[in-house]
Design a protein around this motif. Structure first.
Motif, short mmCIF file in Angstrom:
data_model
loop_
_atom_site.label_atom_id
_atom_site.label_comp_id
_atom_site.label_asym_id
_atom_site.label_seq_id
_atom_site.Cartn_x
_atom_site.Cartn_y
_atom_site.Cartn_z
N MET A 1 0.83 -1.21 0.00
CA MET A 1 0.00 0.00 0.00
C MET A 1 0.87 1.26 0.00
O MET A 1 0.47 2.28 -0.55
N GLU A 2 2.06 1.18 0.59
CA GLU A 2 2.98 2.33 0.60
C GLU A 2 3.49 2.67 -0.79
O GLU A 2 3.91 3.79 -1.04
N ARG A 3 3.49 1.70 -1.70
CA ARG A 3 4.03 1.90 -3.05
C ARG A 3 2.98 2.46 -4.02
O ARG A 3 3.30 2.75 -5.17
N ARG A 4 1.73 2.60 -3.58
CA ARG A 4 0.68 3.10 -4.46
C ARG A 4 0.89 4.58 -4.78
O ARG A 4 1.41 5.33 -3.97
N LEU A 5 0.45 4.99 -5.96
CA LEU A 5 0.59 6.38 -6.38
C LEU A 5 -0.16 7.32 -5.43
O LEU A 5 0.34 8.39 -5.08
N GLN A 6 -1.33 6.90 -4.98
CA GLN A 6 -2.13 7.73 -4.07
C GLN A 6 -1.34 8.07 -2.81
O GLN A 6 -1.28 9.22 -2.38
N THR A 7 -0.68 7.07 -2.23
CA THR A 7 0.11 7.29 -1.02
C THR A 7 1.33 8.15 -1.31
O THR A 7 1.66 9.05 -0.54
N LYS A 8 1.98 7.88 -2.45
CA LYS A 8 3.19 8.63 -2.82
C LYS A 8 2.89 10.12 -3.01
O LYS A 8 3.65 10.97 -2.57
N VAL A 9 1.76 10.42 -3.67
CA VAL A 9 1.39 11.82 -3.91
C VAL A 9 1.17 12.53 -2.58
O VAL A 9 1.62 13.66 -2.39
N PHE A 10 0.53 11.85 -1.64
CA PHE A 10 0.29 12.44 -0.32
C PHE A 10 1.60 12.63 0.44
O PHE A 10 1.87 13.69 1.00
N LYS A 11 2.47 11.61 0.43
CA LYS A 11 3.74 11.67 1.17
C LYS A 11 4.68 12.73 0.61
O LYS A 11 5.47 13.32 1.34
N LEU A 12 4.61 12.97 -0.70
CA LEU A 12 5.45 13.99 -1.32
C LEU A 12 4.94 15.41 -1.05
O LEU A 12 5.60 16.38 -1.39
N GLY A 13 3.75 15.51 -0.47
CA GLY A 13 3.20 16.82 -0.13
C GLY A 13 2.48 17.50 -1.29
O GLY A 13 2.21 18.70 -1.22
N LEU A 14 2.18 16.76 -2.34
CA LEU A 14 1.44 17.34 -3.47
C LEU A 14 -0.05 17.47 -3.16
O LEU A 14 -0.75 18.22 -3.82
N ALA A 15 -0.50 16.71 -2.14
CA ALA A 15 -1.91 16.75 -1.74
C ALA A 15 -2.00 16.94 -0.24
O ALA A 15 -1.09 16.56 0.50
N LYS A 16 -3.12 17.52 0.20
CA LYS A 16 -3.30 17.80 1.62
C LYS A 16 -3.69 16.56 2.41
O LYS A 16 -3.46 16.49 3.61
N SER A 17 -4.32 15.60 1.75
CA SER A 17 -4.74 14.36 2.43
C SER A 17 -4.71 13.22 1.42
O SER A 17 -4.54 13.44 0.22
N ILE A 18 -4.91 12.02 1.94
CA ILE A 18 -4.97 10.84 1.07
C ILE A 18 -6.14 11.00 0.09
O ILE A 18 -6.02 10.67 -1.09
N HIS A 19 -7.27 11.51 0.60
CA HIS A 19 -8.46 11.67 -0.24
C HIS A 19 -8.22 12.71 -1.33
O HIS A 19 -8.62 12.53 -2.49
#
Length: 120
Positions: free
Chosen positions: A68-86
């Motif tokens: 689950m850590e390797r998913r694009l959704q998680t990566k975008v959130f971890k990189l700070g491109l999004a405010k939340s997972i949603h």
């Protein structure tokens, strides 16, 4: 989403089953050397294992959380491109996220190690 967790769990189960089957073979068996090496290379390329974890036993130690850590959704959130997972999921579905030159609109896209730097 539970369905995505189940999908990842099923994919992990297939990987672990393959590793378990290869571990039952002799150490110098041609099939074990060839398929085991291919499986380990695939795991390292997707970032599920590090380069120094080069035994099939490490494949059995994988968890769904690691996938689950390797998913694009998680990566975008971890990189700070999004405010939340949603928010990350919405950005991906609305085609605002690229991996390299390719626009990706699938939140469950598994990001490879070499593509990780090219998410924008």
């Amino acid at each position: 989403n539970k369905r995505e967790v189940w999908r990842m769990a099923f994919a992990l189960a297939k990987i672990r089953t393959a590793a378990r089957h290869l571990l039952t073979l002799e150490e110098k068996d041609e099939q074990r050397l060839f398929q085991g090496g291919a499986l380990l290379r695939r795991m390292v390329r997707t970032g599920l294992l590090s380069a120094n974890e080069d035994k099939l036993d490490y494949v059995l130690g994988l968890t769904t959380a690691k996938i689950m850590e390797r998913r694009l959704q998680t990566k975008v959130f971890k990189l700070g491109l999004a405010k939340s997972i949603h928010h990350a999921r919405v950005l991906i579905r609305q085609r605002h996220i690229r991996v390299g030159k390719q626009i990706v609109n699938i939140p469950s896209f598994l990001v490879r190690v070499d593509s990780e730097k090219h998410i924008d």
